[in-house]
Design a protein around this motif. Structure first.
Motif, PDB file in Angstrom:
ATOM      1  N   LEU A   1       0.826  -1.211   0.000  1.00  0.00           N
ATOM      2  CA  LEU A   1       0.000   0.000   0.000  1.00  0.00           C
ATOM      3  C   LEU A   1       0.858   1.259   0.000  1.00  0.00           C
ATOM      4  O   LEU A   1       0.503   2.251  -0.646  1.00  0.00           O
ATOM      5  CB  LEU A   1      -0.927  -0.023   1.210  1.00  0.00           C
ATOM      6  CG  LEU A   1      -2.043  -1.091   1.090  1.00  0.00           C
ATOM      7  CD1 LEU A   1      -2.683  -1.359   2.436  1.00  0.00           C
ATOM      8  CD2 LEU A   1      -3.094  -0.661   0.074  1.00  0.00           C
ATOM      9  N   GLN A   2       1.995   1.233   0.657  1.00  0.00           N
ATOM     10  CA  GLN A   2       2.915   2.376   0.598  1.00  0.00           C
ATOM     11  C   GLN A   2       3.371   2.618  -0.835  1.00  0.00           C
ATOM     12  O   GLN A   2       3.396   3.765  -1.315  1.00  0.00           O
ATOM     13  CB  GLN A   2       4.129   2.121   1.493  1.00  0.00           C
ATOM     14  CG  GLN A   2       5.142   3.262   1.506  1.00  0.00           C
ATOM     15  CD  GLN A   2       6.390   2.912   2.314  1.00  0.00           C
ATOM     16  OE1 GLN A   2       6.841   1.766   2.311  1.00  0.00           O
ATOM     17  NE2 GLN A   2       6.941   3.900   3.024  1.00  0.00           N
ATOM     18  N   ALA A   3       3.707   1.546  -1.555  1.00  0.00           N
ATOM     19  CA  ALA A   3       4.158   1.681  -2.938  1.00  0.00           C
ATOM     20  C   ALA A   3       3.032   2.189  -3.834  1.00  0.00           C
ATOM     21  O   ALA A   3       3.255   3.042  -4.716  1.00  0.00           O
ATOM     22  CB  ALA A   3       4.672   0.334  -3.444  1.00  0.00           C
ATOM     23  N   MET A   4       1.808   1.711  -3.631  1.00  0.00           N
ATOM     24  CA  MET A   4       0.687   2.144  -4.450  1.00  0.00           C
ATOM     25  C   MET A   4       0.329   3.605  -4.161  1.00  0.00           C
ATOM     26  O   MET A   4      -0.038   4.361  -5.078  1.00  0.00           O
ATOM     27  CB  MET A   4      -0.526   1.242  -4.207  1.00  0.00           C
ATOM     28  CG  MET A   4      -0.337  -0.175  -4.709  1.00  0.00           C
ATOM     29  SD  MET A   4       0.054  -0.217  -6.490  1.00  0.00           S
ATOM     30  CE  MET A   4       0.082  -1.979  -6.797  1.00  0.00           C
ATOM     31  N   LEU A   5       0.422   4.019  -2.915  1.00  0.00           N
ATOM     32  CA  LEU A   5       0.182   5.421  -2.582  1.00  0.00           C
ATOM     33  C   LEU A   5       1.222   6.311  -3.257  1.00  0.00           C
ATOM     34  O   LEU A   5       0.892   7.379  -3.795  1.00  0.00           O
ATOM     35  CB  LEU A   5       0.209   5.617  -1.071  1.00  0.00           C
ATOM     36  CG  LEU A   5      -0.990   5.031  -0.296  1.00  0.00           C
ATOM     37  CD1 LEU A   5      -0.717   5.035   1.203  1.00  0.00           C
ATOM     38  CD2 LEU A   5      -2.261   5.823  -0.600  1.00  0.00           C
ATOM     39  N   ALA A   6       2.475   5.868  -3.252  1.00  0.00           N
ATOM     40  CA  ALA A   6       3.534   6.646  -3.900  1.00  0.00           C
ATOM     41  C   ALA A   6       3.263   6.791  -5.393  1.00  0.00           C
ATOM     42  O   ALA A   6       3.483   7.861  -5.982  1.00  0.00           O
ATOM     43  CB  ALA A   6       4.888   5.977  -3.658  1.00  0.00           C
ATOM     44  N   GLN A   7       2.764   5.731  -6.030  1.00  0.00           N
ATOM     45  CA  GLN A   7       2.441   5.804  -7.455  1.00  0.00           C
ATOM     46  C   GLN A   7       1.326   6.806  -7.735  1.00  0.00           C
ATOM     47  O   GLN A   7       1.205   7.309  -8.849  1.00  0.00           O
ATOM     48  CB  GLN A   7       2.042   4.419  -7.967  1.00  0.00           C
ATOM     49  CG  GLN A   7       3.201   3.443  -8.083  1.00  0.00           C
ATOM     50  CD  GLN A   7       2.775   2.098  -8.638  1.00  0.00           C
ATOM     51  OE1 GLN A   7       1.601   1.881  -8.955  1.00  0.00           O
ATOM     52  NE2 GLN A   7       3.718   1.171  -8.783  1.00  0.00           N
ATOM     53  N   ASN A   8       0.516   7.097  -6.721  1.00  0.00           N
ATOM     54  CA  ASN A   8      -0.568   8.068  -6.854  1.00  0.00           C
ATOM     55  C   ASN A   8      -0.196   9.432  -6.273  1.00  0.00           C
ATOM     56  O   ASN A   8      -1.071  10.256  -6.008  1.00  0.00           O
ATOM     57  CB  ASN A   8      -1.829   7.537  -6.179  1.00  0.00           C
ATOM     58  CG  ASN A   8      -2.591   6.564  -7.059  1.00  0.00           C
ATOM     59  OD1 ASN A   8      -3.443   6.970  -7.847  1.00  0.00           O
ATOM     60  ND2 ASN A   8      -2.256   5.284  -6.945  1.00  0.00           N
ATOM     61  N   GLY A   9       1.092   9.658  -6.091  1.00  0.00           N
ATOM     62  CA  GLY A   9       1.559  10.961  -5.623  1.00  0.00           C
ATOM     63  C   GLY A   9       1.365  11.214  -4.138  1.00  0.00           C
ATOM     64  O   GLY A   9       1.450  12.365  -3.688  1.00  0.00           O
ATOM     65  N   ILE A  10       1.119  10.182  -3.354  1.00  0.00           N
ATOM     66  CA  ILE A  10       0.934  10.346  -1.913  1.00  0.00           C
ATOM     67  C   ILE A  10       2.170   9.774  -1.218  1.00  0.00           C
ATOM     68  O   ILE A  10       2.420   8.564  -1.250  1.00  0.00           O
ATOM     69  CB  ILE A  10      -0.328   9.601  -1.415  1.00  0.00           C
ATOM     70  CG1 ILE A  10      -1.566  10.105  -2.169  1.00  0.00           C
ATOM     71  CG2 ILE A  10      -0.498   9.769   0.084  1.00  0.00           C
ATOM     72  CD1 ILE A  10      -2.821   9.302  -1.876  1.00  0.00           C
ATOM     73  N   SER A  11       2.936  10.626  -0.601  1.00  0.00           N
ATOM     74  CA  SER A  11       4.148  10.174   0.065  1.00  0.00           C
ATOM     75  C   SER A  11       3.815   9.588   1.435  1.00  0.00           C
ATOM     76  O   SER A  11       2.920  10.062   2.135  1.00  0.00           O
ATOM     77  CB  SER A  11       5.135  11.344   0.230  1.00  0.00           C
ATOM     78  OG  SER A  11       4.586  12.338   1.077  1.00  0.00           O
ATOM     79  N   VAL A  12       4.525   8.535   1.783  1.00  0.00           N
ATOM     80  CA  VAL A  12       4.389   7.906   3.103  1.00  0.00           C
ATOM     81  C   VAL A  12       5.767   7.941   3.752  1.00  0.00           C
ATOM     82  O   VAL A  12       6.704   7.305   3.270  1.00  0.00           O
ATOM     83  CB  VAL A  12       3.880   6.455   2.989  1.00  0.00           C
ATOM     84  CG1 VAL A  12       3.807   5.809   4.379  1.00  0.00           C
ATOM     85  CG2 VAL A  12       2.518   6.409   2.303  1.00  0.00           C
ATOM     86  N   VAL A  13       5.878   8.688   4.862  1.00  0.00           N
ATOM     87  CA  VAL A  13       7.170   8.854   5.515  1.00  0.00           C
ATOM     88  C   VAL A  13       7.651   7.548   6.128  1.00  0.00           C
ATOM     89  O   VAL A  13       8.819   7.188   6.008  1.00  0.00           O
ATOM     90  CB  VAL A  13       7.089   9.958   6.595  1.00  0.00           C
ATOM     91  CG1 VAL A  13       8.420  10.084   7.332  1.00  0.00           C
ATOM     92  CG2 VAL A  13       6.693  11.293   5.968  1.00  0.00           C
ATOM     93  N   ALA A  14       6.769   6.801   6.796  1.00  0.00           N
ATOM     94  CA  ALA A  14       7.208   5.593   7.495  1.00  0.00           C
ATOM     95  C   ALA A  14       6.074   4.586   7.613  1.00  0.00           C
ATOM     96  O   ALA A  14       4.890   4.941   7.573  1.00  0.00           O
ATOM     97  CB  ALA A  14       7.720   5.956   8.893  1.00  0.00           C
ATOM     98  N   LEU A  15       6.472   3.335   7.753  1.00  0.00           N
ATOM     99  CA  LEU A  15       5.530   2.270   8.071  1.00  0.00           C
ATOM    100  C   LEU A  15       5.604   2.002   9.571  1.00  0.00           C
ATOM    101  O   LEU A  15       6.695   1.864  10.128  1.00  0.00           O
ATOM    102  CB  LEU A  15       5.869   0.990   7.306  1.00  0.00           C
ATOM    103  CG  LEU A  15       5.726   1.040   5.779  1.00  0.00           C
ATOM    104  CD1 LEU A  15       6.169  -0.276   5.153  1.00  0.00           C
ATOM    105  CD2 LEU A  15       4.296   1.361   5.388  1.00  0.00           C
ATOM    106  N   GLY A  16       4.447   1.925  10.204  1.00  0.00           N
ATOM    107  CA  GLY A  16       4.426   1.798  11.663  1.00  0.00           C
ATOM    108  C   GLY A  16       4.032   0.435  12.186  1.00  0.00           C
ATOM    109  O   GLY A  16       3.936   0.241  13.403  1.00  0.00           O
ATOM    110  N   GLY A  17       3.793  -0.518  11.287  1.00  0.00           N
ATOM    111  CA  GLY A  17       3.410  -1.845  11.747  1.00  0.00           C
ATOM    112  C   GLY A  17       1.965  -1.901  12.212  1.00  0.00           C
ATOM    113  O   GLY A  17       1.094  -1.199  11.706  1.00  0.00           O
ATOM    114  N   ILE A  18       1.709  -2.726  13.213  1.00  0.00           N
ATOM    115  CA  ILE A  18       0.343  -2.980  13.692  1.00  0.00           C
ATOM    116  C   ILE A  18      -0.032  -1.991  14.794  1.00  0.00           C
ATOM    117  O   ILE A  18       0.692  -1.819  15.768  1.00  0.00           O
ATOM    118  CB  ILE A  18       0.217  -4.422  14.218  1.00  0.00           C
ATOM    119  CG1 ILE A  18       0.483  -5.416  13.084  1.00  0.00           C
ATOM    120  CG2 ILE A  18      -1.151  -4.657  14.838  1.00  0.00           C
ATOM    121  CD1 ILE A  18       0.559  -6.868  13.549  1.00  0.00           C
TER     122      ILE A  18
END
Length: 444
Positions: free
Chosen positions: A245-262
């Motif tokens: 989902l982080q990669a797909m958001l990036a493809q749509n121009g939405i940056s994700v700074v970090a993944l936080g797990g559960i």
């Protein structure tokens, strides 16, 4: 026919000790004898039929039923046997009643005041890369431009353990299930001779988990279960979903700074979007049965339990929901012939009889188009090591069930015999039939 005079002390029914036949009993005797003759005839017919396939399945069971559900031919119809994947028919039959054919799985997205995104899954079995891309596009349309930390909320599931019958193998059919699962919790990757790893699917970006799972493998194309080498299933499933989902958001121009797990959705976060699966349950069920997907079957199974008894989903809730629904569909006595501990048929603790499979197929007849078609027959296989089952509908429409718990796979030969006996053309499945215990273990 019983020979009453074989025992000197036994008095014939309806005859007095003086040798005079009583009126009522005298009239009853012919009826009693007729019933005994019919029972004996049915027993002899069943025995003869069992004898007809004794060379192929000395301890097997089978049955054929007409369109009304009346059993017209059977051998050992009440013997409990391991069903393997033919049990998926029971799962789908119950789910279509509990959830409804138009049911769509949902995934909820929340945003807090610090731009943290929480994605809460409810066990959508169809959340593949294309769906993830659609979800990301939906967020972009709602004005989301930046995410500080992406969290995965897994609280809709509280599994007592991972899938019953699942083994620690790389095979995708042993993949774990989770509240937010993507791509069937299997990774497709390729590795060249220089050791470079790439995604094995055009629509799926290269993810860190692919690099990790590709290490130590020879060059070639691979599709592996994300927990094949052992792992914390809940954490690994959430990681895979987060990375995709982080990669797909990036493809749509939405940056994700970090993944936080559960992390569970906090009370202050607001629901910004509910994503509904693009496929309905009837469409998902068709894929599940066609491909014999253990992953999909078990998520459908868990959804039934949650629908009947509330979230979080558990195996025990799913089992109870299945028992209650099948009892309503087939009757309590028939449903007692089904022991179901998972939705896919992976566990060897599952049990069915030919008799209840024929009843289930009679009930399932309106949905027979969900099964694979092979030369005019609609069929579902069930295979584990030492388990070779085949159920469905003959070309002329009769329901049939073949349950073989034995080393040799002879189900196709038995089906051919049944087709000849019942005046139908046997389906030529094209499957190779092995008569040896050395056949590679299949679990579907």
């Amino acid at each position: 026919m019983p020979r009453w005079r074989a025992c000197p002390r036994l008095v014939e029914p309806g005859v007095t000790r003086t040798g005079r036949r009583s009126g009522a009993a005298g009239r009853l005797l012919p009826a009693v004898l007729l019933v005994l003759l019919l029972v004996a005839g049915e027993w002899q017919s069943a025995f003869a039929t069992c004898r007809a396939i004794a060379d192929l399945a000395p301890a097997g069971a089978y049955g054929v039923a007409d369109a009304g559900g009346r059993i017209v031919d059977a051998c050992n119809p009440g013997r409990p046997l391991v069903p393997a994947s033919v049990l998926k028919i029971a799962t789908v039959a119950a789910a279509l009643a509990i959830l409804g054919p138009d049911y769509r799985f949902r995934t909820e997205l929340f945003l807090d005041d610090r731009d943290n995104l929480f994605i809460k899954g409810f066990g959508d079995p169809s959340l593949v890369s294309e769906e993830a891309a659609t979800l990301a596009e939906q967020l972009r349309q709602r004005g989301v431009q930046r995410v500080h930390t992406l969290y995965i909320d897994t609280s809709a599931f509280a599994l007592e353990n991972q899938t019953p019958g699942q083994e620690d193998s790389d095979n995708p059919y042993d993949a774990p299930v989770g509240a937010l699962s993507v791509n069937f919790n299997a990774v497709a990757l390729s590795k060249d001779k220089e050791g470079r790893i790439a995604s094995g699917e055009a629509l799926t970006p290269l993810l860190p988990i692919m690099r990790e799972l590709g290490q130590g493998r020879p060059a070639g194309s691979w599709r592996v279960n994300i927990c094949g080498r052992g792992c914390d299933a809940e954490a690994r499933v959430a990681r895979y979903a987060g990375e995709l989902l982080q990669a797909m958001l990036a493809q749509n121009g939405i940056s994700v700074v970090a993944l936080g797990g559960i992390r569970s959705v906090p009370p202050t976060a607001r629901l910004i979007h509910t994503h509904a699966s693009s496929q309905t349950l009837i469409e998902i069920s068709r894929s599940c049965l066609h491909h014999s997907s253990n992953f999909m079957a078990n998520l459908i199974f868990l959804a039934c339990g949650a629908a009947r008894f509330g979230y979080p989903a558990t195996w025990e809730k799913a089992r109870l929901a299945m028992r209650k629904e099948l009892a309503e569909q087939l009757g309590a006595a028939a449903a007692a012939d089904i022991v179901q501990v998972d939705g896919a048929g992976l566990s060897r603790d599952n049990r069915v009889t030919v008799r209840v499979m024929l009843q289930l197929l009679t009930h399932f007849r309106p949905h027979m188009d969900l099964l694979n078609k092979e030369r005019g027959a609609a069929v579902k296989t069930g295979t584990l090591t030492g388990v070779y089952n085949l159920v469905g509908y003959l070309p002329a429409g009769q329901a049939f069930a073949i349950l073989l718990n034995q080393p040799a796979n002879r189900r196709d030969e038995i089906l051919a015999r049944l087709a000849r006996l019942h005046g139908t053309r046997p389906p030529d499945s094209g499957r190779k039939t092995s008569h040896s215990v050395s056949q590679p273990a299949a679990r579907k």
